[in-house]
Enzyme design. Structure first.
Site, PDB file in Angstrom:
ATOM      1  N   GLU A   1       3.647   6.623   5.261  1.00  0.00           N
ATOM      2  CA  GLU A   1       3.499   6.983   6.679  1.00  0.00           C
ATOM      3  C   GLU A   1       4.583   6.381   7.571  1.00  0.00           C
ATOM      4  O   GLU A   1       4.891   6.929   8.630  1.00  0.00           O
ATOM      5  CB  GLU A   1       2.135   6.509   7.213  1.00  0.00           C
TER       6      GLU A   1
ATOM      7  N   PRO B   1       0.272   4.602   0.301  1.00  0.00           N
ATOM      8  CA  PRO B   1       0.100   5.566   1.399  1.00  0.00           C
ATOM      9  C   PRO B   1       0.588   5.009   2.744  1.00  0.00           C
ATOM     10  O   PRO B   1       1.094   5.756   3.579  1.00  0.00           O
ATOM     11  CB  PRO B   1      -1.401   5.836   1.432  1.00  0.00           C
ATOM     12  N   CYS B   2       0.446   3.692   2.924  1.00  0.00           N
ATOM     13  CA  CYS B   2       0.945   3.060   4.162  1.00  0.00           C
ATOM     14  C   CYS B   2       2.465   3.212   4.228  1.00  0.00           C
ATOM     15  O   CYS B   2       3.024   3.576   5.257  1.00  0.00           O
ATOM     16  CB  CYS B   2       0.594   1.571   4.196  1.00  0.00           C
ATOM     17  N   ARG B   3       3.107   2.921   3.115  1.00  0.00           N
ATOM     18  CA  ARG B   3       4.570   3.012   3.044  1.00  0.00           C
ATOM     19  C   ARG B   3       5.031   4.442   3.316  1.00  0.00           C
ATOM     20  O   ARG B   3       6.055   4.658   3.958  1.00  0.00           O
ATOM     21  CB  ARG B   3       5.047   2.556   1.670  1.00  0.00           C
TER      22      ARG B   3
ATOM     23  N   CYS C   1       0.840  -1.209   0.000  1.00  0.00           N
ATOM     24  CA  CYS C   1       0.000   0.000   0.000  1.00  0.00           C
ATOM     25  C   CYS C   1       0.873   1.257   0.000  1.00  0.00           C
ATOM     26  O   CYS C   1       1.547   1.534   1.000  1.00  0.00           O
ATOM     27  CB  CYS C   1      -0.896  -0.059   1.239  1.00  0.00           C
TER      28      CYS C   1
END
Length: 194
Positions: free
Chosen positions: A97, A93-95, A91
Protein backbone atom coordinates in the site's frame (compact mmCIF):
# COMPACT_ATOMS: atom_id res chain seq x y z
CA UNK A 1 -9.00 -77.43 2.22
CA UNK A 2 -11.25 -74.50 3.14
CA UNK A 3 -11.46 -71.60 0.69
CA UNK A 4 -9.17 -68.71 1.56
CA UNK A 5 -11.11 -65.53 2.37
CA UNK A 6 -9.79 -62.30 0.90
CA UNK A 7 -9.52 -59.69 3.61
CA UNK A 8 -10.03 -56.13 2.52
CA UNK A 9 -7.87 -53.66 4.39
CA UNK A 10 -10.20 -50.73 5.11
CA UNK A 11 -7.58 -48.57 6.77
CA UNK A 12 -6.40 -46.84 3.56
CA UNK A 13 -10.02 -46.20 2.54
CA UNK A 14 -10.88 -44.64 5.91
CA UNK A 15 -7.66 -42.63 5.80
CA UNK A 16 -8.57 -41.29 2.35
CA UNK A 17 -12.09 -40.40 3.49
CA UNK A 18 -10.74 -38.56 6.54
CA UNK A 19 -8.23 -36.69 4.36
CA UNK A 20 -10.99 -35.63 1.93
CA UNK A 21 -13.14 -34.46 4.86
CA UNK A 22 -10.29 -32.48 6.47
CA UNK A 23 -9.26 -30.81 3.20
CA UNK A 24 -12.88 -29.96 2.42
CA UNK A 25 -13.47 -28.59 5.90
CA UNK A 26 -10.30 -26.49 5.85
CA UNK A 27 -11.18 -25.12 2.43
CA UNK A 28 -14.67 -24.23 3.67
CA UNK A 29 -13.46 -22.53 6.85
CA UNK A 30 -10.72 -20.68 4.93
CA UNK A 31 -13.30 -19.44 2.41
CA UNK A 32 -15.63 -18.48 5.27
CA UNK A 33 -12.83 -16.58 7.06
CA UNK A 34 -12.01 -14.80 3.83
CA UNK A 35 -15.65 -13.84 3.36
CA UNK A 36 -15.85 -12.56 6.95
CA UNK A 37 -12.67 -10.48 6.44
CA UNK A 38 -14.06 -9.05 3.20
CA UNK A 39 -17.44 -8.35 4.79
CA UNK A 40 -15.73 -6.69 7.77
CA UNK A 41 -13.59 -4.57 5.51
CA UNK A 42 -16.46 -3.33 3.42
CA UNK A 43 -19.28 -3.38 5.94
CA UNK A 44 -17.31 -1.22 8.35
CA UNK A 45 -17.35 1.60 5.85
CA UNK A 46 -19.71 3.82 7.76
CA UNK A 47 -22.87 5.00 6.07
CA UNK A 48 -21.37 8.47 6.29
CA UNK A 49 -20.73 8.39 2.58
CA UNK A 50 -24.43 7.61 2.21
CA UNK A 51 -25.43 10.67 4.28
CA UNK A 52 -26.16 8.98 7.61
CA UNK A 53 -24.59 11.42 10.10
CA UNK A 54 -25.89 9.51 13.15
CA UNK A 55 -23.40 6.72 12.43
CA UNK A 56 -20.35 8.98 12.24
CA UNK A 57 -17.96 8.68 15.19
CA UNK A 58 -15.14 11.03 16.20
CA UNK A 59 -11.62 9.70 15.72
CA UNK A 60 -9.92 9.27 19.11
CA UNK A 61 -7.14 11.78 19.67
CA UNK A 62 -3.69 10.48 20.55
CA UNK A 63 -0.18 11.68 21.24
CA UNK A 64 2.59 9.57 19.72
CA UNK A 65 6.25 10.17 18.90
CA UNK A 66 7.34 10.53 15.30
CA UNK A 67 10.60 8.96 14.10
CA UNK A 68 12.54 12.00 15.41
CA UNK A 69 10.99 11.76 18.89
CA UNK A 70 8.68 14.76 18.42
CA UNK A 71 5.26 14.31 20.01
CA UNK A 72 2.43 14.47 17.47
CA UNK A 73 -1.29 14.59 18.19
CA UNK A 74 -4.09 13.75 15.79
CA UNK A 75 -5.67 17.07 16.76
CA UNK A 76 -2.61 18.84 15.27
CA UNK A 77 -4.21 18.09 11.87
CA UNK A 78 -7.63 19.52 12.68
CA UNK A 79 -9.46 20.71 9.58
CA UNK A 80 -7.66 18.26 7.27
CA UNK A 81 -8.73 15.01 5.64
CA UNK A 82 -6.64 12.23 7.16
CA UNK A 83 -5.73 8.77 6.01
CA UNK A 84 -4.63 7.02 9.22
CA UNK A 85 -2.84 3.75 8.52
CA UNK A 86 -1.82 1.13 11.11
CA UNK A 87 1.03 -0.87 9.56
CA UNK A 88 4.41 -2.57 10.08
CA UNK A 89 7.57 -2.92 8.00
CA UNK A 90 7.38 -6.74 8.02
CA UNK A 91 3.79 -6.84 6.67
CA UNK A 92 3.62 -7.57 2.88
CA UNK A 93 0.15 -6.01 2.31
CA UNK A 94 1.27 -2.91 4.26
CA UNK A 95 4.35 -2.62 2.07
CA UNK A 96 2.18 -2.97 -1.04
CA UNK A 97 0.00 0.00 0.00
CA UNK A 98 2.86 2.41 0.73
CA UNK A 99 3.69 3.48 -2.85
CA UNK A 100 0.03 4.45 -3.29
CA UNK A 101 0.11 6.53 -0.10
CA UNK A 102 3.31 8.25 -1.28
CA UNK A 103 1.61 9.17 -4.59
CA UNK A 104 -1.62 10.30 -2.92
CA UNK A 105 0.28 12.52 -0.47
CA UNK A 106 2.20 14.18 -3.31
CA UNK A 107 -1.03 14.79 -5.20
CA UNK A 108 -3.30 15.96 -2.36
CA UNK A 109 -1.15 17.40 0.45
CA UNK A 110 -1.64 20.95 -0.86
CA UNK A 111 -5.41 20.40 -0.89
CA UNK A 112 -5.63 19.68 2.83
CA UNK A 113 -4.96 15.94 2.98
CA UNK A 114 -2.61 14.32 5.51
CA UNK A 115 -1.47 10.73 5.59
CA UNK A 116 -0.31 9.37 8.92
CA UNK A 117 1.24 5.94 9.26
CA UNK A 118 1.26 4.43 12.73
CA UNK A 119 4.00 1.81 12.85
CA UNK A 120 3.39 -1.21 15.04
CA UNK A 121 6.93 -2.54 14.63
CA UNK A 122 8.42 -3.95 17.84
CA UNK A 123 11.81 -2.46 16.91
CA UNK A 124 10.30 1.05 16.70
CA UNK A 125 12.46 3.76 15.14
CA UNK A 126 15.40 1.47 14.33
CA UNK A 127 13.13 -0.65 12.08
CA UNK A 128 11.13 2.22 10.64
CA UNK A 129 13.72 4.85 9.62
CA UNK A 130 15.69 2.68 7.16
CA UNK A 131 12.39 1.42 5.74
CA UNK A 132 11.14 4.99 5.22
CA UNK A 133 14.30 5.86 3.30
CA UNK A 134 14.07 2.73 1.15
CA UNK A 135 10.41 3.34 0.25
CA UNK A 136 10.65 7.14 -0.03
CA UNK A 137 7.90 7.71 2.54
CA UNK A 138 7.02 11.39 2.39
CA UNK A 139 4.20 11.49 4.96
CA UNK A 140 4.10 11.43 8.77
CA UNK A 141 5.11 8.17 10.43
CA UNK A 142 4.48 7.74 14.14
CA UNK A 143 5.47 4.97 16.52
CA UNK A 144 2.35 3.26 17.84
CA UNK A 145 1.59 1.68 21.18
CA UNK A 146 -1.00 -0.62 22.72
CA UNK A 147 -3.23 2.23 23.86
CA UNK A 148 -3.73 3.71 20.39
CA UNK A 149 -4.57 0.30 18.93
CA UNK A 150 -7.21 -0.16 21.65
CA UNK A 151 -8.58 3.37 21.19
CA UNK A 152 -9.19 2.49 17.54
CA UNK A 153 -11.22 -0.58 18.34
CA UNK A 154 -8.45 -3.08 18.95
CA UNK A 155 -6.48 -3.41 15.73
CA UNK A 156 -6.69 -7.14 14.91
CA UNK A 157 -4.98 -7.15 11.53
CA UNK A 158 -2.77 -4.87 9.51
CA UNK A 159 -2.96 -2.85 7.49
CA UNK A 160 -6.02 -1.27 9.07
CA UNK A 161 -6.73 2.16 7.64
CA UNK A 162 -9.18 4.85 8.71
CA UNK A 163 -10.43 7.75 6.61
CA UNK A 164 -11.12 10.81 8.76
CA UNK A 165 -12.98 13.89 7.56
CA UNK A 166 -12.19 17.56 8.19
CA UNK A 167 -14.36 17.58 11.33
CA UNK A 168 -12.33 14.74 12.85
CA UNK A 169 -14.89 12.00 12.25
CA UNK A 170 -14.10 8.47 11.08
CA UNK A 171 -15.82 8.01 7.75
CA UNK A 172 -14.40 4.65 6.64
CA UNK A 173 -12.36 1.75 7.97
CA UNK A 174 -10.52 -0.76 5.80
CA UNK A 175 -8.98 -3.97 7.12
CA UNK A 176 -6.44 -5.40 4.72
CA UNK A 177 -4.80 -4.17 1.55
CA UNK A 178 -6.63 -1.67 -0.66
CA UNK A 179 -5.38 -0.12 -3.90
CA UNK A 180 -4.77 3.62 -3.87
CA UNK A 181 -7.91 4.18 -5.98
CA UNK A 182 -10.07 3.24 -2.98
CA UNK A 183 -8.47 5.93 -0.83
CA UNK A 184 -8.45 8.45 -3.68
CA UNK A 185 -12.18 7.93 -4.15
CA UNK A 186 -12.74 8.68 -0.45
CA UNK A 187 -10.43 11.72 -0.55
CA UNK A 188 -12.25 13.18 -3.56
CA UNK A 189 -15.63 12.56 -1.93
CA UNK A 190 -14.53 14.38 1.24
CA UNK A 191 -12.89 17.23 -0.69
CA UNK A 192 -16.19 17.81 -2.47
CA UNK A 193 -18.24 17.93 0.75
CA UNK A 194 -19.32 21.35 1.82
Amino acid sequence: MPAKKNKVNLLPIFGLLILIFVVGYLGYTSKKASQVADEESYSTITPAFANAPSDIKPAPDFELPDVNGKKVRLSDFKGKIIILDFWATWCPPCRAEIPGFVELYKKYKDKGVEIIGISLDEGGVKDVVPFMKEFGINYHVLIGNYKVTQDYGGIRGIPTTFVIDRKGNIRAKYVGYRPKEVFERDIITLLNEK
